[in-house]
Design a protein around this motif. Structure first.
Motif, PDB file in Angstrom:
ATOM      1  N   MET A  57      36.730  38.619  38.195  1.00  0.00           N
ATOM      2  CA  MET A  57      37.690  39.830  38.725  1.00  0.00           C
ATOM      3  C   MET A  57      36.764  40.646  39.327  1.00  0.00           C
ATOM      4  N   GLY A  58      35.779  40.877  38.680  1.00  0.00           N
ATOM      5  CA  GLY A  58      34.590  42.089  38.952  1.00  0.00           C
ATOM      6  C   GLY A  58      34.128  41.761  40.535  1.00  0.00           C
ATOM      7  N   GLN A  59      33.875  40.249  40.605  1.00  0.00           N
ATOM      8  CA  GLN A  59      33.128  39.869  41.761  1.00  0.00           C
ATOM      9  C   GLN A  59      34.310  39.947  42.904  1.00  0.00           C
ATOM     10  N   SER A  60      35.342  39.740  42.591  1.00  0.00           N
ATOM     11  CA  SER A  60      36.748  39.706  43.914  1.00  0.00           C
ATOM     12  C   SER A  60      36.768  41.373  44.007  1.00  0.00           C
ATOM     13  N   TRP A  61      36.558  42.264  43.059  1.00  0.00           N
ATOM     14  CA  TRP A  61      36.670  43.621  43.620  1.00  0.00           C
ATOM     15  C   TRP A  61      35.346  44.116  44.562  1.00  0.00           C
ATOM     16  N   VAL A  62      34.224  43.536  44.152  1.00  0.00           N
ATOM     17  CA  VAL A  62      33.071  43.767  45.079  1.00  0.00           C
ATOM     18  C   VAL A  62      33.371  43.177  46.298  1.00  0.00           C
ATOM     19  N   ASP A  63      34.017  42.169  46.611  1.00  0.00           N
ATOM     20  CA  ASP A  63      34.355  41.591  47.702  1.00  0.00           C
ATOM     21  C   ASP A  63      35.315  42.292  48.442  1.00  0.00           C
ATOM     22  N   GLY A  64      35.881  43.372  47.958  1.00  0.00           N
ATOM     23  CA  GLY A  64      36.887  44.120  48.793  1.00  0.00           C
ATOM     24  C   GLY A  64      38.408  43.915  48.436  1.00  0.00           C
ATOM     25  N   HIS A  65      38.688  43.216  47.116  1.00  0.00           N
ATOM     26  CA  HIS A  65      40.014  43.013  46.751  1.00  0.00           C
ATOM     27  C   HIS A  65      40.473  43.897  45.409  1.00  0.00           C
ATOM     28  N   LEU A  66      41.317  44.620  45.629  1.00  0.00           N
ATOM     29  CA  LEU A  66      41.697  45.358  44.223  1.00  0.00           C
ATOM     30  C   LEU A  66      42.272  44.370  43.281  1.00  0.00           C
ATOM     31  N   PRO A  67      41.858  44.656  41.948  1.00  0.00           N
ATOM     32  CA  PRO A  67      42.570  43.670  40.915  1.00  0.00           C
ATOM     33  C   PRO A  67      43.939  43.506  41.062  1.00  0.00           C
ATOM     34  N   TYR A  68      44.295  42.339  40.795  1.00  0.00           N
ATOM     35  CA  TYR A  68      45.573  41.914  40.593  1.00  0.00           C
ATOM     36  C   TYR A  68      46.418  41.506  42.217  1.00  0.00           C
ATOM     37  N   THR A  69      45.525  41.663  43.196  1.00  0.00           N
ATOM     38  CA  THR A  69      45.944  41.290  44.586  1.00  0.00           C
ATOM     39  C   THR A  69      45.470  40.106  44.907  1.00  0.00           C
ATOM     40  N   GLN A  70      44.396  39.563  44.876  1.00  0.00           N
ATOM     41  CA  GLN A  70      43.691  38.462  45.200  1.00  0.00           C
ATOM     42  C   GLN A  70      43.733  37.339  43.743  1.00  0.00           C
ATOM     43  N   LEU A  71      43.203  37.816  42.691  1.00  0.00           N
ATOM     44  CA  LEU A  71      43.056  37.410  41.576  1.00  0.00           C
ATOM     45  C   LEU A  71      43.875  38.206  40.595  1.00  0.00           C
ATOM     46  N   TRP A  72      44.131  37.419  39.163  1.00  0.00           N
ATOM     47  CA  TRP A  72      44.946  38.156  38.373  1.00  0.00           C
ATOM     48  C   TRP A  72      44.489  37.977  36.976  1.00  0.00           C
ATOM     49  N   ASP A  73      44.430  39.012  36.088  1.00  0.00           N
ATOM     50  CA  ASP A  73      44.220  38.995  34.608  1.00  0.00           C
ATOM     51  C   ASP A  73      44.898  40.062  33.904  1.00  0.00           C
ATOM     52  N   VAL A  79      38.037  47.675  33.082  1.00  0.00           N
ATOM     53  CA  VAL A  79      37.369  46.492  32.558  1.00  0.00           C
ATOM     54  C   VAL A  79      36.481  45.840  33.702  1.00  0.00           C
ATOM     55  N   PHE A  80      37.268  45.701  34.839  1.00  0.00           N
ATOM     56  CA  PHE A  80      36.954  44.817  36.012  1.00  0.00           C
ATOM     57  C   PHE A  80      36.006  45.765  36.551  1.00  0.00           C
ATOM     58  N   LEU A  81      36.230  47.192  36.730  1.00  0.00           N
ATOM     59  CA  LEU A  81      35.305  47.990  37.160  1.00  0.00           C
ATOM     60  C   LEU A  81      34.028  48.019  36.716  1.00  0.00           C
ATOM     61  N   PHE A  82      33.986  47.864  35.448  1.00  0.00           N
ATOM     62  CA  PHE A  82      32.478  47.765  34.747  1.00  0.00           C
ATOM     63  C   PHE A  82      31.594  46.480  35.294  1.00  0.00           C
ATOM     64  N   PHE A  83      32.444  45.397  35.477  1.00  0.00           N
ATOM     65  CA  PHE A  83      31.770  44.198  35.912  1.00  0.00           C
ATOM     66  C   PHE A  83      31.348  44.407  37.306  1.00  0.00           C
ATOM     67  N   ALA A  84      32.403  45.221  37.955  1.00  0.00           N
ATOM     68  CA  ALA A  84      32.079  45.050  39.469  1.00  0.00           C
ATOM     69  C   ALA A  84      30.998  46.007  39.882  1.00  0.00           C
ATOM     70  N   LEU A  85      30.682  47.210  39.044  1.00  0.00           N
ATOM     71  CA  LEU A  85      29.618  48.039  39.311  1.00  0.00           C
ATOM     72  C   LEU A  85      28.210  47.316  38.920  1.00  0.00           C
ATOM     73  N   ILE A  86      28.201  46.457  37.895  1.00  0.00           N
ATOM     74  CA  ILE A  86      26.935  45.784  37.651  1.00  0.00           C
ATOM     75  C   ILE A  86      26.724  44.776  38.674  1.00  0.00           C
ATOM     76  N   ILE A  87      27.579  44.162  38.924  1.00  0.00           N
ATOM     77  CA  ILE A  87      27.315  43.026  40.127  1.00  0.00           C
ATOM     78  C   ILE A  87      26.905  43.605  41.425  1.00  0.00           C
ATOM     79  N   LYS A  88      27.526  44.826  41.793  1.00  0.00           N
ATOM     80  CA  LYS A  88      27.267  45.728  42.998  1.00  0.00           C
ATOM     81  C   LYS A  88      25.816  45.989  42.958  1.00  0.00           C
ATOM     82  N   VAL A  89      25.456  46.531  41.632  1.00  0.00           N
ATOM     83  CA  VAL A  89      23.945  47.030  41.645  1.00  0.00           C
ATOM     84  C   VAL A  89      23.096  45.937  41.428  1.00  0.00           C
ATOM     85  N   PHE A  90      23.224  44.919  40.627  1.00  0.00           N
ATOM     86  CA  PHE A  90      22.047  44.097  40.391  1.00  0.00           C
ATOM     87  C   PHE A  90      22.363  42.528  40.875  1.00  0.00           C
TER      88      PHE A  90
END
Length: 499
Positions: A57-73, A79-90
């Motif tokens: 879900m975090g990766q999907s947000w990094v790719d430009g998709h808001l949570p619940y739009t492309q993927l869903w949980d 919680v998804f923003l936390f992972f998205a920020l890590i993936i975006k930086v590292f």
């Protein structure tokens, strides 16, 4: 002029000078303990399936998709923003995700220490914090980065501010932290409510109603502001209903599911309440202490959230640890000291406690010797096999090890398949705006319309929960007719669709 004495940990070998501990030293120790316990798990593909879903879900947000739009949980967006920020930086790094998770655990324990040291001795506070790291890092799937780790950090810092800061600005800050906690794990609204009720009651009791009301109002405004900011992107996109349904309505529907019952939570509730009751009755816990009353209010709120959800997984208990370990530590400190002749037994038990860590160290060393890499698990090995043998990756369906989507730079076949088990949770379909109405209809759509060229399952395990006979009967029959098993990688089964 004599030199200023620096804070030290050891007064002599084997004896800790607790009075000279400062918060930096405590944080350093907590970080080292967290890293030691959790480090070998940095290289595993997944520790809990929920963590894999958060990463996807975090990766999907990094790719430009808001949570619940492309993927869903079934989690709020922070919680998804936390992972998205890590993936975006590292970038795609298991190590970065698990390292920051370890730091989060250590920081939660640090604030547990800061709360406790105002209520008890530094010695009790230090050991409480140490066991806070241990209990958040061991037993089951807690070595992964769970939503409970994130929400508990925010909530613990917020409680610390309520404990020790009286200025209205700190209540505003606490409200922001509580808002972030709720938008990470929705059940944290229960301890927030019980905490607020306690603070309001305290205002009446101390005849400072206006002061309490003002601070609670500021705290509430800040919390609501955080929630509103989470909704804002969806409002701007013209899909506020999707946000509301995914964050609010879906969890309520999930908690009323057929496998959930408040009765299942009773053992946990009775144990915690029993320990508190015993502590208050024996006066090992001072029931007149304002600080202990506040912690008790938080614990009651968390336990109520368990009753409402009708389920208590091991990682749910992460939310409790900072708030129950302090009173329990204070109670234990009033018992007689352990006799000298038994202390060696206690030391041995403490050394043996992180047995999962020792076993995982052995696992990664063995994996390095056999496969040339410390990274291990079917979620890594199966994608590597698929790439090495030129199998189809664009059209793939992971019924197990779904972290493989992330490793292969692919996405699940449908929104409902983001977490494999969501396919069977048809009570959630209306809230994810899924065009199919039943889980079996969703499964048939994936298998018969999308027709994945490659499907991954797990050896020795039914694809769906064994109670879901209809689902398993269908997919077992379909695989037998339309797929062939081309490889078994450890416990991973790789099927290819017949032409």
């Amino acid at each position: 002029m004599p030199k200023k004495e620096k804070p030290i940990v050891l007064k002599k070998i084997g004896s800790i000078n607790y009075q000279k501990l400062d918060w930096k030293t405590v944080l350093f120790v907590l970080c080292m303990v967290a890293l030691f316990i959790r480090f070998p798990f940095f290289f595993r593909d997944y520790i809990d399936r929920d963590e894999s879903t958060f990463i996807i879900m975090g990766q999907s947000w990094v790719d430009g998709h808001l949570p619940y739009t492309q993927l869903w949980d079934l989690k709020p967006p922070i919680v998804f923003l936390f992972f998205a920020l890590i993936i975006k930086v590292f970038g795609k790094s298991f190590i970065a995700i698990r390292l920051i998770g370890s730091l989060l655990v250590a920081l939660t324990a640090l604030f547990t220490y800061l709360i406790a040291k105002q209520m008890t001795s530094k010695k009790v506070a230090f050991w409480t914090a140490l066991f806070c790291v241990v209990f958040q890092s061991m037993f089951g799937s807690l070595q992964g980065v769970m939503s409970e780790h994130i929400c508990t950090f925010f909530f613990t810092v917020g409680v610390f501010l309520i404990f020790h800061k009286k200025h209205w600005g700190w209540y505003l800050t606490a409200g922001i932290l509580f808002g972030l906690s709720v938008m990470t794990k929705l059940n944290m609204v229960y301890p927030l409510l019980t905490l607020s009720l306690y603070l309001l009651w305290e205002g009446f009791r101390t005849k400072q109603v206006w002061h309490s009301f003002k601070n609670l109002t500021l705290m509430g405004i800040a919390t609501i502001l955080v929630i509103a900011l989470n909704v804002l992107p969806y409002y701007l996109e013209g899909i506020p209903l999707l946000c509301w349904q995914s964050i609010i309505e879906a969890p309520m529907a999930y908690s009323s599911g057929k496998f959930h019952s408040p009765l299942k939570t009773l053992p946990y509730i009775l144990v915690i309440f029993g320990l508190f009751a015993a502590g208050f009755y024996t006066k090992a816990i001072d029931r007149n202490s304002r600080d202990l009353q506040l912690l008790t209010a938080v614990v009651i709120g968390i336990l109520l959230s368990y009753v409402q959800s009708g389920k208590v997984n091991g990682h749910y208990l992460i939310q409790l640890y900072p708030f129950v370990l302090i009173p329990f530590g204070m109670a234990l400190s009033k018992l007689r000291p352990i006799p000298e002749k038994f202390r060696i037994v206690v030391i041995v038990l403490l050394v043996l406690l992180p047995m999962e860590t020792y076993l995982e160290f052995a696992n990664i060393i063995r994996n390095k010797q056999e496969k040339g890499t410390f990274f291990n698990g079917e979620g890594i090995d199966v994608p590597r096999y698929i790439v090495d043998h030129g199998l189809e990756t664009k059209n793939i369906f992971f019924t197990e090890y779904h972290i493989g989507y992330w490793v292969l730079d692919e996405s699940p076949p449908t929104k409902a398949a983001t977490h494999p088990s969501n396919i069977t949770r048809e009570e959630l379909f209306p809230y994810m705006q899924n065009p199919r109405k039943t889980g079996l209809e969703e499964l048939k759509y994936i298998m018969e319309v999308i027709q994945p060229k490659t499907l991954v399952a797990r050896k020795g395990k039914k694809i769906f929960d064994k109670k879901l006979v209809e689902y398993n009967t269908y997919i077992d029959s379909y695989l037998e007719q339309h797929y062939t098993l081309v490889a078994t990688v450890d416990r991973g089964l790789i099927y290819q669709r017949l032409k």
